[in-house]
Design an enzyme around this catalytic site. Structure first.
Site, mmCIF file in Angstrom:
data_model
loop_
_atom_site.group_PDB
_atom_site.id
_atom_site.type_symbol
_atom_site.label_atom_id
_atom_site.label_comp_id
_atom_site.label_asym_id
_atom_site.label_seq_id
_atom_site.Cartn_x
_atom_site.Cartn_y
_atom_site.Cartn_z
ATOM 1 N N GLU A 110 -5.669 10.004 9.328
ATOM 2 C CA GLU A 110 -4.295 9.928 9.831
ATOM 3 C C GLU A 110 -4.088 10.836 11.041
ATOM 4 O O GLU A 110 -3.220 10.570 11.880
ATOM 5 C CB GLU A 110 -3.295 10.256 8.714
ATOM 6 N N CYS A 154 -4.181 -0.964 -2.135
ATOM 7 C CA CYS A 154 -4.298 0.490 -2.311
ATOM 8 C C CYS A 154 -5.255 0.713 -3.468
ATOM 9 O O CYS A 154 -5.028 0.214 -4.574
ATOM 10 C CB CYS A 154 -2.926 1.080 -2.627
ATOM 11 N N ASP A 159 0.863 -1.178 0.000
ATOM 12 C CA ASP A 159 0.000 0.000 0.000
ATOM 13 C C ASP A 159 0.898 1.224 0.000
ATOM 14 O O ASP A 159 2.089 1.137 0.279
ATOM 15 C CB ASP A 159 -0.883 0.002 1.264
ATOM 16 N N SER A 160 0.298 2.386 -0.296
ATOM 17 C CA SER A 160 1.055 3.640 -0.243
ATOM 18 C C SER A 160 1.524 3.964 1.175
ATOM 19 O O SER A 160 2.453 4.734 1.345
ATOM 20 C CB SER A 160 0.190 4.777 -0.768
ATOM 21 N N HIS A 201 -8.325 3.955 3.808
ATOM 22 C CA HIS A 201 -8.400 4.773 5.021
ATOM 23 C C HIS A 201 -9.832 4.930 5.528
ATOM 24 O O HIS A 201 -10.048 5.251 6.692
ATOM 25 C CB HIS A 201 -7.869 6.180 4.762
ATOM 26 N N CYS A 234 -11.335 3.510 -0.551
ATOM 27 C CA CYS A 234 -10.008 3.912 -0.071
ATOM 28 C C CYS A 234 -9.814 3.198 1.252
ATOM 29 O O CYS A 234 -10.728 3.173 2.090
ATOM 30 C CB CYS A 234 -9.927 5.425 0.108
#
Lengths: 270, 270
Positions: A157, A79, A16-17, A191, A189
Site C-alpha cells: 500500500e 479477500c 474485499d477488505s 496484495h 493475499c
C-alpha cells in the site's frame, strides 16, 4: 433495485477488505468480459488480516448484505482472510452462491503437482489453517508449510514494491520457507501480487508462484457455465463502491487494478 | 453506571484507535497515580491514520459515546490522528472537557526553543496540518517541516523495532527532514516511541525528540488541578476495553504499556 428478470443478466458481486481485491476484479474482467461486476472495498475498516474471526465475520456479513441489494447471481469473496474464516457464515446467511479465493488457490497449487507447498498470507489467514486444510483435501499427502507476512500489505500500500527494503522484508519472512524446501508458493493475499518481483527474487526460480486471483476468476467462469448463468452477449460494466475514500485511493486502485478508474461511490454500511 | 456524587472521584476516560494510546495511558498512570483510568482501544477498526477525516470523526464519536457511559471528568484523546482531525466535533458533541495530544505535543516542542521543528505522523495527521497550525500558534516564526511515515505503525506492531529494516525505513522517511536542518522532532503518533532507537540513530544526537504522551499527561494533570477535579487520595484503578481481541493483543499491549496487563473486556460499539 429490482432484480433482472433474466438471471443471466444479473451482476457478479465482489468484495474485499479494501483495494487488494482489485487484483481479483481485474482477473474477473479479463476472464468474463461480458459480465457486469459490482465491487465493494471496505476501506473504512481495512485491514481484516489482523482481526479476530468474529469481527471479520461481522464485517463480511455487512458487506454481503450491502451487495445483496444488487441481486447478484454470484458473490465472489476477493479477500483471503474472509475466505479463510467466514465462508461458512456467509453461505449460511445468503441464498446467492458464494465463491472464496482459498479453494481455487489451493486447487491451482495442487495442479502444479509439487511435493511441498508454501503458503503465505495475513496472520488471520495463516492462523485459520484454511489453506492447509484445502490443500489436504485436494492434494492428500502434500507437505504444506505456512508463514504469516504482516508487513507485506502495508509495503504494497505504501508502493514500496521494489528495491532493498521489500527484498530485506521478504528475506526475513521467506528464508525459512525456502530452507524448508518448498517447490510451490501460494500468494494467499490479494496484495501480494504487487510484491511478486521481490518475492520471486528471494524464493528463486525453482519455486513456482500461485496467484489465487487468476484461479478464482477461472472458478467463477466454470461455476456460471455449470449453472447456466453465463451472460452470452454484450460488454460488461463495472460499478465500484468503497466505505471510505482516503487520500491515496486513486493511486492505490490504479496500482492494484493495472489501470486508472473513475472515483468510486462512497457508502456507509456500518 | 451512576456518576460518582463527588466529581473528583470520577474517572479519566482515554481512547485510541488501538494499542498505541497505551503509551499515553502509561504516562497518565505515572503522572496521576490517584486517578481511575478507563481506556478504550478501537482495535476492530485500527488504524485510523489512513482514513478520511469524516470516517475518523465518526469512529471518534462512537468511542466517546461509549466512554460517556462512565461519566468521566475528562476525556483524553490518546490518538494523534483523532486529535488532529476530530477535536472540534468531539467538543461540540460532548459536555465533558476534551484533551487531545496535538496541542500539548506542540507546546512541549515549542518549550525547547528550537528554530526548525520536524513533525512525523500518520498520513491523516500530517495531511490535516494540525501540528503545523498548533506550532504556529505557540511558537510564531518557528519553521516546521512535516513528513508522513506510514510504515512506522505496522513496523512497531510487528515488533521490528531494532535492526537493519527499521533503520532503513527510518532513513527513507527521515533523511529529507535531517537534510532540511531540523533541530527538534515531534513523534506525532503514539506508536513512534517504540521506534525511538532507530529514529534517534537516523536523526542523530543534535535533534531533540518530543514524545507527546508525556506532554499530554502533564496537561491532564494541570487541567484537573485548575478545575479543582484532581483526586486527593487513594490509588487509581485501570479498566480496559477493546473492540476486538486479535491474536497478539497481549504481547502488543505489553510492548506499548511497558508491563503485562490482564485481558481487556471486548465490546461491540459499532
Amino acid at each position: 433495485m429490482p432484480p433482472e428478470a433474466d438471471p443471466r443478466a444479473r451482476a457478479i458481486a465482489v468484495f474485499d477488505s479494501g483495494v487488494g481485491g482489485l487484483t481479483v476484479l481485474a482477473a474477473l474482467r479479463r476472464r468474463l468480459p461480458r459480465e457486469d461486476l459490482v465491487y465493494l472495498g471496505d476501506t473504512a475498516r481495512v485491514p481484516y488480516g489482523t482481526r479476530s474471526p468474529q469481527v471479520v465475520t461481522r464485517y463480511a456479513l455487512n458487506n454481503a448484505r450491502f451487495l445483496g441489494g444488487f441481486s447478484p447471481k454470484l458473490l465472489v469473496v476477493a479477500c483471503n482472510t474472509v475466505s479463510a474464516v467466514a465462508l461458512p457464515a456467509l453461505e449460511a446467511a445468503l441464498t446467492v452462491p458464494v465463491l472464496g479465493v482459498v479453494e481455487p488457490g489451493a486447487a491451482a497449487a495442487a495442479a502444479l503437482r509439487g511435493g511441498h507447498v508454501g503458503v503465505i498470507g495475513t496472520a488471520g489467514t495463516i492462523r485459520s489453517g484454511a489453506y492447509q486444510a484445502a490443500l489436504g483435501r485436494v492434494a492428500p499427502g502434500v507437505r504444506v508449510t505456512a508463514a504469516a507476512c504482516p508487513l507485506f500489505v502495508p509495503l504494497a500500500e505504501e508502493g514500496w514494491t521494489a528495491g532493498e527494503i521489500p527484498v530485506r522484508v521478504a528475506h526475513r519472512y521467506l528464508d525459512g520457507l525456502v530452507a524448508s524446501g518448498i517447490d510451490t508458493l501460494v500468494l494467499g493475499c490479494t496484495h501480494y501480487p504487487l510484491l511478486r518481483a521481490p518475492i520471486a527474487q528471494v524464493v528463486g526460480p525453482r519455486v513456482r508462484l500461485v496467484d489465487s486471483a487468476e484461479a478464482v476468476a477461472e472458478a467463477a467462469g466454470a461455476r456460471l457455465s455449470r449453472d447456466g448463468l453465463a451472460r452470452g452477449e454484450g460488454a460488461g460494466a463495472d460499478r465500484m463502491f468503497v466505505t471510505d475514500l482516503g487520500g491515496d485511493f486513486g493511486a492505490l486502485a490504479r496500482a492494484f487494478l493495472g489501470r486508472p478508474i473513475p472515483p468510486p461511490e462512497v457508502v456507509d454500511i456500518s
